[in-house]
Write a protein that holds these residues in place. Structure first.
Motif, PDB file in Angstrom:
ATOM      1  N   MET A 345       0.769  -1.063  -0.090  1.00  0.00           N
ATOM      2  CA  MET A 345       0.025  -0.172  -0.230  1.00  0.00           C
ATOM      3  C   MET A 345       0.871   1.276   0.026  1.00  0.00           C
ATOM      4  N   ARG A 381      -3.375   5.005  -5.576  1.00  0.00           N
ATOM      5  CA  ARG A 381      -4.093   4.770  -4.600  1.00  0.00           C
ATOM      6  C   ARG A 381      -5.618   4.508  -4.877  1.00  0.00           C
ATOM      7  N   GLN A 385      -6.977  -0.908  -2.800  1.00  0.00           N
ATOM      8  CA  GLN A 385      -7.423  -0.431  -1.413  1.00  0.00           C
ATOM      9  C   GLN A 385      -7.355  -1.601  -0.431  1.00  0.00           C
ATOM     10  N   GLU A 403     -20.794   8.796   5.498  1.00  0.00           N
ATOM     11  CA  GLU A 403     -19.871   9.734   5.297  1.00  0.00           C
ATOM     12  C   GLU A 403     -18.462   8.843   5.074  1.00  0.00           C
ATOM     13  N   GLU A 407     -16.168   8.950   1.928  1.00  0.00           N
ATOM     14  CA  GLU A 407     -14.743   9.637   2.220  1.00  0.00           C
ATOM     15  C   GLU A 407     -13.875   9.391   0.990  1.00  0.00           C
ATOM     16  N   PRO A 408     -13.633   8.071   0.480  1.00  0.00           N
ATOM     17  CA  PRO A 408     -12.885   8.057  -0.677  1.00  0.00           C
ATOM     18  C   PRO A 408     -13.097   8.943  -1.835  1.00  0.00           C
ATOM     19  N   ALA A 410     -14.868  11.455  -1.815  1.00  0.00           N
ATOM     20  CA  ALA A 410     -14.671  12.983  -1.611  1.00  0.00           C
ATOM     21  C   ALA A 410     -13.372  13.183  -1.801  1.00  0.00           C
ATOM     22  N   ILE A 411     -12.359  12.181  -1.284  1.00  0.00           N
ATOM     23  CA  ILE A 411     -10.634  12.495  -1.375  1.00  0.00           C
ATOM     24  C   ILE A 411     -10.376  12.747  -2.903  1.00  0.00           C
ATOM     25  N   HIS A 412     -10.956  11.896  -3.556  1.00  0.00           N
ATOM     26  CA  HIS A 412     -10.653  11.836  -4.927  1.00  0.00           C
ATOM     27  C   HIS A 412     -11.453  12.846  -5.797  1.00  0.00           C
ATOM     28  N   ARG A 457     -16.178   0.405   1.961  1.00  0.00           N
ATOM     29  CA  ARG A 457     -15.372   1.818   1.911  1.00  0.00           C
ATOM     30  C   ARG A 457     -14.334   1.438   0.829  1.00  0.00           C
TER      31      ARG A 457
END
Lengths: 605, 384
Positions: A345, A381, A385, A403, A407-408, A410-412, A457
């Protein structure tokens, strides 16, 4: 000798109307082993703690009796006493001397400030058995008996100076030194590796044979039960579901719950052992397939520096995960399997010299991850995962499930809000959670459900590669089976490649296309499961296989194999032994697709 | 064991392991915040403290309206007057709240004031009446007060001090400064503590070492002399408000190390959590990790530790002012009032001058109980 009748325990401030232990009854005869089996929350630990009167704060016995009487009659009148009604002093006289206990976690059960010897002697001194010198001799004898290589040194050691296995041996010595009539073992081997577990269980059994004491074993593992117990009590939600002698209960389970437990218990399928030809064929097929590795380790090493000591966690690992396959990495604690996952990772960087290659699509040139730049890394990334081991620690308690899964995305910055919401619901349905639960918080979910959230996720970004670091080791067996089913189904449906890390061979047996066995930072054997389980070559692999307890009274653990394989490499049979200068032999392809670390045949001859 | 024990089977229905039973005893939809509130409400002492403090702070802007006298309003007829009682019945008949007038005369033998109560003339209190003028909220000139002394009599429920100022009124007005100095000081120490502690925890390395050493040095300095030195540096001609601000800043400047440590250790602990690692592996930037994953998880802990450190601020102000180095008259605070209690003779003859200790103790205790309650409520493993 011990008779628990109609025992009920409840938590004082609980809102639940029903007690947590509800009318439990069973008996233990002198010299007999009885196992209390159940999943977490079944009340088995509370039951055995109530015997010694060490219930946690807030719990109270609200009915029943626990009668204890040893036939030797050295307890005064010799008649059975009710431990629940005994005075504190009376209970103290029994604790440690006539009933003793082994705890699950040896590190926290031993006092860090006293030597093992002092702690063990204290048991004898407290009960006034003998003076210091006699106590010391008896302790040393007991240390030798439980298998300390150097009893005098162990006597002077502090708990932190001992390894996990030795610590558990020290606990056993402490529990046994006063020759109790009843030993209560609360998950004595759950914190240990399988090979250690096999040896510790064998030790308890031997000591039991010598002293004729009774053992009350608390465990969640039916394999351990089959190996250890004469009788078994299956508990669920504070009630006894089924009890009887082990062969009966495990061989002809009458209760639906017991059947479910047995079905869910991971075992190495007997079919593997029966079909070596099929295994060989599968191995050849696997080898014949064209090499299309999605992720490839080449000569990867990792050294950790802790102060002045350097620890080699990984030593020249070559490994490739083929597209669409499940590669399982098996090893005990300290074998470097988690380090491998972290490197995969890119949470850590390997020592210079190794390379990590990633092929996003078949036929494209591989990407060197260690030399990759910012945007390439970001892309990686998204495609790789991870599913974590601990479903409690890996979800932020302050974020709702919706949420967390979003989240992933939103991050990307993948899609807009409405689309995200739709995706979260789809993902939740995919992992078997009710999509209307998005606004709930992690604490409202059980361990298995949380692990599903973690999987959802990990799937949010449509990865190609999923790295699972012991995703089921924190779960109960029945839940574990469900999560494994889920992972298998998802992998099929989405065509993922899976790197599955586990300490448990049995878990891996049902899931993997290929298994790599690791020991001390090196891969010692690598083969498809059919070949590995039917014809293991390396002594360490054999030990691992022999050590996994089967829920079948007719397949006991072969302790000799375990002790040989898990012991020092110098004691292995000749072709596997390291060179005179300590270099291990290299990995050779023994049969197609089956690699093992051993010297070539001619050198063995 | 030759004879096999009977094979017992429970035939009653049993909870199915695959059933979608509730995973926890809690309300599944409740957010963490709601659960915390529920746990907090179980802590009775903390709830009581929260109510007390809430009422105290809410009443601060209206103090001038609530009390009968102004802070520096002198009643020269009543120097060192003892606490007066409010009565309802006069000679068996109901009159309503009233006081008996008192008159003082110097006792030259013992060299003190003696007061005599004239129990023949009940003088009813007046409500919502014009009293000494004040500026309501510092903006509007007003003179209406909730209760005023009857003309010709006094209303000193807790007595008066050396200059004949009403103790109760001064206590209430002093609360305005004494209670807010803690909040201001905490704000200063929070700003410094979070920044430095967060930097130390997140970046580690030499920044961490530097912040740690600095806080150790600050912690090792003897507190009182340092306060004294810093407050002595405040020019004497500054206005009371400026001095007050200065004192808050000084208290905050000296209090941040413990907070920085709490923040740093939370940061270090949280950084190791799997969910932070998960966010990192998903490619989240440090800023996002701090904002979305770290901060929400320790905001509540900060709240608890802040609550627990307000009392030390209040005590600090009180101590400084008591020594005459903090706030100075004409500003009114509990410490300034206690400054009068330095004189042992006065305390012995007129014990009510040391009454400002009572609110100090109450407030400090309340903050401690409240902090304890918050901390317990935030600990997910507490009592579950």
């Amino acid at each position: 000798m011990l008779k628990v009748e109609n025992l009920s325990i409840r938590f004082r401030r609980s809102t639940m109307p029903r007690p947590v232990v509800d009318g439990v009854g069973f008996g233990v005869r002198a010299g007999q082993s009885v196992a209390l089996v159940g999943e977490s929350g079944s009340g088995k630990t509370l039951t055995c703690r109530s015997i010694l009167g060490i219930l946690p704060r807030g719990a109270e016995v609200c009915g029943g009796s626990i009668l204890f009487g040893d036939r030797d009659g050295n307890g005064g009148d010799g008649g059975p006493v009710d431990l629940l009604r005994l005075s504190r002093a009376g209970l103290r006289a029994i604790r440690g001397s006539r009933i003793s206990m082994i705890f699950q976690e040896p590190m926290s059960a031993l006092s860090p400030l006293h030597t093992i010897g002092d702690q063990t002697m204290e048991v004898l001194r407290l009960h006034g058995h003998c003076d210091r010198t006699v106590a010391r001799t008896r302790c040393l004898a007991m240390f030798e008996r439980v298998g300390f290589p150097d009893p005098v040194r162990a006597f002077r050691s502090y708990p932190f100076q001992l390894s996990g296995g030795l610590r558990q041996r020290a606990m056993i010595a402490m529990a046994m030194v006063a020759r109790p009539r009843l030993l209560i073992a609360d998950e004595p081997t759950t914190a240990l590796d399988v090979t250690l577990q096999a040896q510790v269980l064998a030790l308890i059994k031997e000591l039991q044979g010598e002293t004729g004491m009774a053992v009350l074993l608390v465990t969640h593992d039916l394999g351990v039960v089959a190996n250890m117990a004469d009788a078994v009590v299956v508990m669920r939600a504070g009630r006894v579901m089924e009890s009887g002698c082990t062969a009966d209960v495990l061989g002809r389970p009458l209760h639906g719950y017991t059947r479910k437990l047995i079905a869910a218990a991971p075992g190495i399928p007997a079919a593997f052992a029966a079909a070596p030809e099929a295994a060989a064929a599968a191995a050849e097929a696997a080898a014949a397939e064209e090499e299309d590795a999605i992720l490839q380790f080449r000569g990867v090493s990792k050294t950790f520096e802790r102060g002045s000591t350097r620890v080699r966690a990984l030593d020249g690992v070559d490994l490739s995960i083929r597209r669409g396959e499940t590669l399982a990495i098996v090893g005990e604690s300290g074998s470097g399997k988690t380090t491998l996952a972290r490197l995969a990772m890119l949470a850590d960087r390997p020592d210079p010299g190794g390379t990590l290659l990633f092929r996003p699509q078949a036929g494209t040139p591989p990407l060197d991850l260690l030399a990759a730049s910012g945007p390439e890394l970001t892309a990686y990334r998204r495609l790789a995962q991870m599913v974590f081991q601990d479903p409690y620690a890996s979800l932020s308690p302050r974020m709702s499930v919706g949420e967390i899964i979003a989240e992933p995305l939103a991050i990307h910055d993948v899609c807009d809000r409405a689309e995200r919401r739709a995706r979260v619901r789809a993902l939740m349905a995919q992992v078997g959670l009710d999509p209307s639960w998005t606004s709930r918080y992690p604490h409202a979910f059980s361990g298995g459900q949380r692990q599903r959230i973690g999987i959802a996720r990990a799937l949010a970004l449509d990865p190609r590669l999923l790295i699972c670091d012991e995703p089921t080791s924190a779960l109960d067996v029945s839940v574990q089976a469900q999560v494994l089913d889920l992972l298998e189904a998802i992998k099929e449906r989405l065509g993922l490649s899976l790197m599955f890390i586990s300490h448990n061979l049995a878990v891996v047996a049902r899931l993997a296309d290929r298994v790599a066995v690791m020991r001390a930072g090196r891969i010692v054997e690598e083969a498809p499961p059919a070949a590995l389980f039917s014809a293991p070559l390396h002594p360490y692999t054999r030990a691992l296989i022999a050590a996994s307890p089967e829920p079948d009274v007719h397949r006991p653990i072969d302790v000799a194999t375990v002790a040989l394989g898990a012991g020092k490499p110098d004691l292995w049979p000749e072709p596997f032994r390291p060179d005179a200068d300590g270099r291990p032999p290299s990995l050779v392809e023994w049969s197609p697709g089956h690699f093992v670390r051993r010297h070539a045949e001619r050198r063995a001859a | 064991m030759s004879e096999s024990p009977e094979h017992y089977v429970d035939t009653r229905p049993y909870p199915d392991p695959e059933g979608a039973g509730a995973a926890t005893r809690f309300d599944p939809v409740a957010s963490n915040r709601r659960l915390m509130l529920r746990r907090f409400l179980r802590h009775r002492l903390a709830v009581l403290s929260a109510l007390f403090l809430g009422l105290s702070y809410l009443s601060l802007p209206f103090v001038d309206f609530l009390v009968p006298y102004g802070a520096n309003q002198r009643d020269v007829e009543h120097l060192y007057a003892p606490p007066q009682a409010v009565h309802l019945f006069h000679e068996g008949s109901f009159v309503g709240p009233f006081v008996y007038p008192t008159s003082g005369h110097p006792d030259l033998k013992d060299y003190r004031w003696r007061y005599e109560v004239d129990e023949s003339r009940p003088m009813p209190l007046r409500f919502l009446c014009p009293g000494a003028p004040y500026r309501f909220l510092g903006l509007v000139d007003a003179e209406v007060r909730l209760v005023c002394p009857p003309p010709g009599a006094s209303l000193h429920l807790l007595g008066t001090d050396r200059l004949g100022r009403d103790m109760l009124s001064r206590l209430a007005i002093g609360a305005q400064l004494s209670l807010t100095v803690g909040l201001l000081g905490i704000a200063v120490s929070f700003a410094i503590g979070i920044t430095l502690g967060g930097m130390a925890g997140y970046f580690g390395g030499w920044i961490d070492a530097g912040v740690q050493r600095l806080s150790e040095i600050l912690k090792s300095l003897p507190e009182l002399p340092l306060w004294l030195a810093l407050s002595a540096a405040v020019p004497a001609q500054w206005s009371p408000v400026t001095v007050f601000l200065c004192i808050s800043v000084i208290l905050g400047l000296l209090d941040w190390p413990s907070l920085a440590r709490a923040v740093r250790s939370r940061f270090l602990a949280l950084r190791e959590e799997d969910f932070v690692m998960a966010a990192e592996l998903m490619g989240a930037s440090p800023a996002r990790i701090i904002r979305r994953h770290l901060l929400p998880n320790f905001a509540s802990h900060l709240l608890a530790s802040a609550t627990l450190s307000i009392p030390s601020m209040i005590l600090g102000e009180t101590a400084l002012s008591f020594l005459g180095l903090g706030l100075r008259p004409p500003a009114t605070s509990w410490g300034v009032m206690l400054n009068d209690a330095q004189n042992l003779m006065a305390v012995e003859t007129y014990p009510w001058v040391s009454l400002p200790m009572v609110p100090v103790i109450l407030v400090v205790l309340s903050f401690n109980f409240l902090g304890d309650g918050l901390r317990d409520a935030l600990d997910p493993y507490h009592d579950d």
